[in-house]
Design a protein around this motif. Structure first.
Motif, mmCIF file in Angstrom:
data_model
loop_
_atom_site.group_PDB
_atom_site.id
_atom_site.type_symbol
_atom_site.label_atom_id
_atom_site.label_comp_id
_atom_site.label_asym_id
_atom_site.label_seq_id
_atom_site.Cartn_x
_atom_site.Cartn_y
_atom_site.Cartn_z
ATOM 1 N N PHE A 101 43.786 29.002 44.964
ATOM 2 C CA PHE A 101 44.236 27.603 45.009
ATOM 3 C C PHE A 101 43.435 26.694 44.071
ATOM 4 C CE2 PHE A 101 44.968 29.351 49.347
ATOM 5 C CZ PHE A 101 46.352 29.438 49.258
ATOM 6 N N LEU A 102 42.307 27.184 43.558
ATOM 7 C CA LEU A 102 41.430 26.308 42.773
ATOM 8 C C LEU A 102 42.106 25.694 41.535
ATOM 9 C CD1 LEU A 102 38.011 28.195 43.076
ATOM 10 C CD2 LEU A 102 38.808 26.197 44.326
ATOM 11 N N PRO A 103 42.927 26.476 40.785
ATOM 12 C CA PRO A 103 43.549 25.859 39.604
ATOM 13 C C PRO A 103 44.497 24.714 39.956
ATOM 14 C CG PRO A 103 43.727 28.244 39.504
ATOM 15 C CD PRO A 103 43.230 27.911 40.865
ATOM 16 N N LEU A 141 42.841 27.842 28.368
ATOM 17 C CA LEU A 141 43.944 28.782 28.567
ATOM 18 C C LEU A 141 44.730 28.329 29.794
ATOM 19 C CD1 LEU A 141 41.579 31.592 27.717
ATOM 20 C CD2 LEU A 141 43.742 31.346 26.544
ATOM 21 N N THR A 142 45.854 28.982 30.030
ATOM 22 C CA THR A 142 46.687 28.578 31.163
ATOM 23 C C THR A 142 45.903 28.710 32.481
ATOM 24 O OG1 THR A 142 47.571 30.792 30.877
ATOM 25 C CG2 THR A 142 49.014 28.986 30.292
ATOM 26 N N PRO A 143 46.132 27.788 33.430
ATOM 27 C CA PRO A 143 45.348 27.830 34.672
ATOM 28 C C PRO A 143 45.695 29.029 35.559
ATOM 29 C CG PRO A 143 46.922 25.985 34.717
ATOM 30 C CD PRO A 143 46.980 26.593 33.350
ATOM 31 N N ALA A 144 46.968 29.437 35.565
ATOM 32 C CA ALA A 144 47.386 30.576 36.405
ATOM 33 C C ALA A 144 48.608 31.205 35.757
ATOM 34 C CB ALA A 144 47.724 30.088 37.805
ATOM 35 N N GLY A 145 49.058 32.337 36.316
ATOM 36 C CA GLY A 145 50.278 32.977 35.794
ATOM 37 C C GLY A 145 50.025 33.627 34.459
ATOM 38 N N PRO A 146 51.057 33.684 33.601
ATOM 39 C CA PRO A 146 50.881 34.327 32.294
ATOM 40 C C PRO A 146 49.751 33.682 31.501
ATOM 41 C CG PRO A 146 53.175 33.769 32.693
ATOM 42 C CD PRO A 146 52.395 33.134 33.781
ATOM 43 N N LEU A 147 49.114 34.501 30.660
ATOM 44 C CA LEU A 147 47.912 34.024 29.955
ATOM 45 C C LEU A 147 48.201 33.693 28.494
ATOM 46 C CD1 LEU A 147 44.774 33.723 29.959
ATOM 47 C CD2 LEU A 147 44.651 36.142 29.392
ATOM 48 N N PRO A 183 54.026 25.535 40.443
ATOM 49 C CA PRO A 183 52.866 26.247 40.983
ATOM 50 C C PRO A 183 52.842 26.270 42.513
ATOM 51 C CG PRO A 183 52.194 24.484 39.462
ATOM 52 C CD PRO A 183 53.688 24.447 39.535
ATOM 53 N N PHE A 184 53.289 25.176 43.141
ATOM 54 C CA PHE A 184 53.232 25.103 44.597
ATOM 55 C C PHE A 184 54.149 26.145 45.237
ATOM 56 C CE2 PHE A 184 54.091 23.023 48.713
ATOM 57 C CZ PHE A 184 52.773 22.956 49.150
ATOM 58 N N PHE A 185 55.374 26.248 44.717
ATOM 59 C CA PHE A 185 56.333 27.188 45.313
ATOM 60 C C PHE A 185 56.022 28.631 44.913
ATOM 61 C CE2 PHE A 185 58.482 23.117 45.590
ATOM 62 C CZ PHE A 185 58.873 23.130 46.921
#
Ligand code: HEM
Length: 489
Positions: free
Chosen positions: A42-44, A468-474, A215-217
């Protein structure tokens, strides 16, 4: 009053149960590997932290020591693996670590409604049928559209420069390129995103992506079960996009029987449907996944490549520019040592799909010598961890060093194959379920980068915050580059 107390107690117990299942992994999870605190995922959402920083702070140490960790993601506890030996076992034993994509993991979600049951996520005979249908078209394709699109892409950059706009946000423009490439090379129609910035079909895709990858869903997919108006709209938009996409393929390939004379991946899927090997939903799901995987993943690697070339512009842009100088045949690009070593290093350093959790154990099993995993547990792999593990890449694992792949093309290719076979680079995955689009994606990179190097010089926009992206694909987050014409050409 007593009933109220009882009700209160039930609600309290239910709430405690839900909280506990989030905070603590299930009791039957392996004891021999560490648990990453549940809040890490959840941090990002709460802080400006990118996924490589997150990895460094919370995952790296236990992951490198144990090779696998317990990790909360997508509303459940999973086992996340990065050690190469474990990955090799997972990829090999497909019956135990069976593919189980979103259509099985979160079948009620908008994400599952978007991509359905497809060649990437299916298992067993169904997967083999899909794979048989799409392999030829994805392995043997005409690269002429990629070459043409690279030129149009460069024309658009040139136009920006001429209009005095030297700094360009790369995401939207790269997406237009990637969509046109995959639609023309594999689906037999032209998405038309490069020709027209405000293309209605493209706008529709952008709109559903915004809703699906919210991101939430993504973190709490079970919320898609609730009658939330915005989510109902997401489902409706997804359904109409899928219909429109298949209609485009139908208009271009089916109605005029063009699929009979062509070998696009979509043509073979239509043949499989006509031969009753796959039904209409399966046809739709696989056309959608070709569009989705076929544009998103190359777009990520393209963005990373542009970023690395900007960051190391003095050395790497110059070296590659010299190497491609005078080469007009796109096929020769596949044999250039520096260009290929650069791309392999880009995949190693920033694997576009940094974390993939889409396998589920079909029985209680042992990972390595000691990690006992019960049945029905999701097991995923952490590509970023694998390709930064000093056990695989030594003390320079975090450094950008294309030279590590070798200096002549045979050695470079051999090292790339070995890295995939030994699972020390799993950006395109290894084994039977390896990416079918690797060749296509690398061809796109080589042709487009070569054209760009010929025409422009670029650097990171000083106002762009290197993240870089916070989550998911990089990939680099909202990458912005500053261009100028390459006067030498
Ligand atoms: C840089 C670009 C790409 C990267 C990094 C990439 C990465 C991957 C990875 C890691 C997998 C394995 C996924 C898993 O374990 O579930 C995969 C599978 C797959 N990819 Fe790609 N991919 C890329 C481009 C493409 C393209 C352009 C296509 C074309 C449509 C494509 C089609 C597929 C297919 C069909 C599979 C499933 C193979 C199977 O399970 O039989 N990919 N890709």
């Amino acid at each position: 009053m007593e009933i109220l107390k009882l009700l209160g107690l039930i609600i309290f117990l239910l709430f405690s149960y839900i909280v506990l299942t989030i905070i603590v992994p299930p009791l039957n999870f392996p004891k021999k590997i560490p648990t990453i605190p549940f809040y890490v995922v959840f941090l990002p959402i709460l802080f400006s932290i990118d996924q490589t920083e997150l990895y460094e702070l919370y995952i790296k140490e236990p992951m490198e020591k144990y090779g696998a960790v317990k990790f909360f993601f997508g509303s459940r506890w999973n086992i996340l693996v990065s050690r190469s030996e474990y990955l090799a076992q997972i990829f090999k034993d497909e019956d135990t670590f069976a593919k189980s994509g979103n259509q099985k993991k979160i079948p009620y979600s908008a994400l599952a409604a978007y991509t359905g049951d497809n060649v990437i996520s299916a298992h067993g005979k169904v997967w083999r049928d899909y794979r048989n249908a799409v392999t030829n078209g994805l392995q043997h394709f005409d690269d002429a559209p990629i070459f043409k699109n690279a030129r149009i892409f460069c024309d658009l950059i040139e136009k920006s420069i001429q209009e005095g706009q030297f700094s360009i946000q790369m995401g939207p423009l790269s997406q237009r390129l990637a969509l046109d490439n995959i639609s023309q090379v594999a689906l037999g129609f032209d998405f038309g995103a490069l020709k027209q910035e405000k293309n209605a079909f493209h706008e529709h895709l952008i709109c559903i992506k915004r809703q699906i990858f919210h991101p939430f869903f993504l973190t709490f997919p079970f919320l898609d079960l609730l009658p939330i108006p915005s989510r109902k709209k997401a489902f409706k938009d997804v359904a109409s996009f899928r219909e429109l996409l298949v209609k485009r393929v139908q208009d271009e390939l089916i109605n005029n029987y063009k699929f009979e004379q062509t070998t696009f991946a979509a043509s073979d899927l239509i043949r499989a449907h006509n031969n009753e090997i796959i039904d209409y939903n399966q046809l739709t799901d696989n056309i959608v996944i070709i569009l989705v995987a076929g544009h998103e993943n190359p777009q990520l690697l393209f963005s990373t490549s542009l970023y690395l070339l900007a960051k190391y512009s003095n050395e790497w842009q110059e070296r590659l520019r010299r190497e491609i100088s005078g080469i007009t045949d796109p096929k020769v690009l596949a044999d250039l040592p520096l260009l290929n070593a650069f791309l392999f290093e880009a995949v190693r350093l920033y694997p576009p799909l940094s974390t993939i959790i889409n396998r589920c154990t079909t029985r209680t099993c042992k990972l390595g010598a000691e990690i006992i995993i019960p049945k029905n547990v999701y097991v995923g792999y952490n590509n970023f961890g694998t390709s930064h593990d000093p056990k695989n890449w030594g003390s320079t694992a975090y450094d950008f060093e294309p030279e590590r792949w070798g200096s002549d093309i045979e050695t470079i290719r051999k090292n790339w194959r070995t890295a995939k076979n030994r699972c020390t680079v799993t950006g395109f995955h290894g084994g039977r379920r390896a990416c079918l689009g690797e060749k296509l994606a690398l061809t796109e990179m080589r042709i487009t980068l070569a054209e760009m190097l010929r025409q422009f010089r670029w650097e990171l926009d000083p106002e762009w915050k290197e993240k870089l992206t916070p989550a998911g694909p990089l990939c680099p987050f909202n990458l912005k580059l500053k261009f100028k014409k390459n006067v030498a050409e």
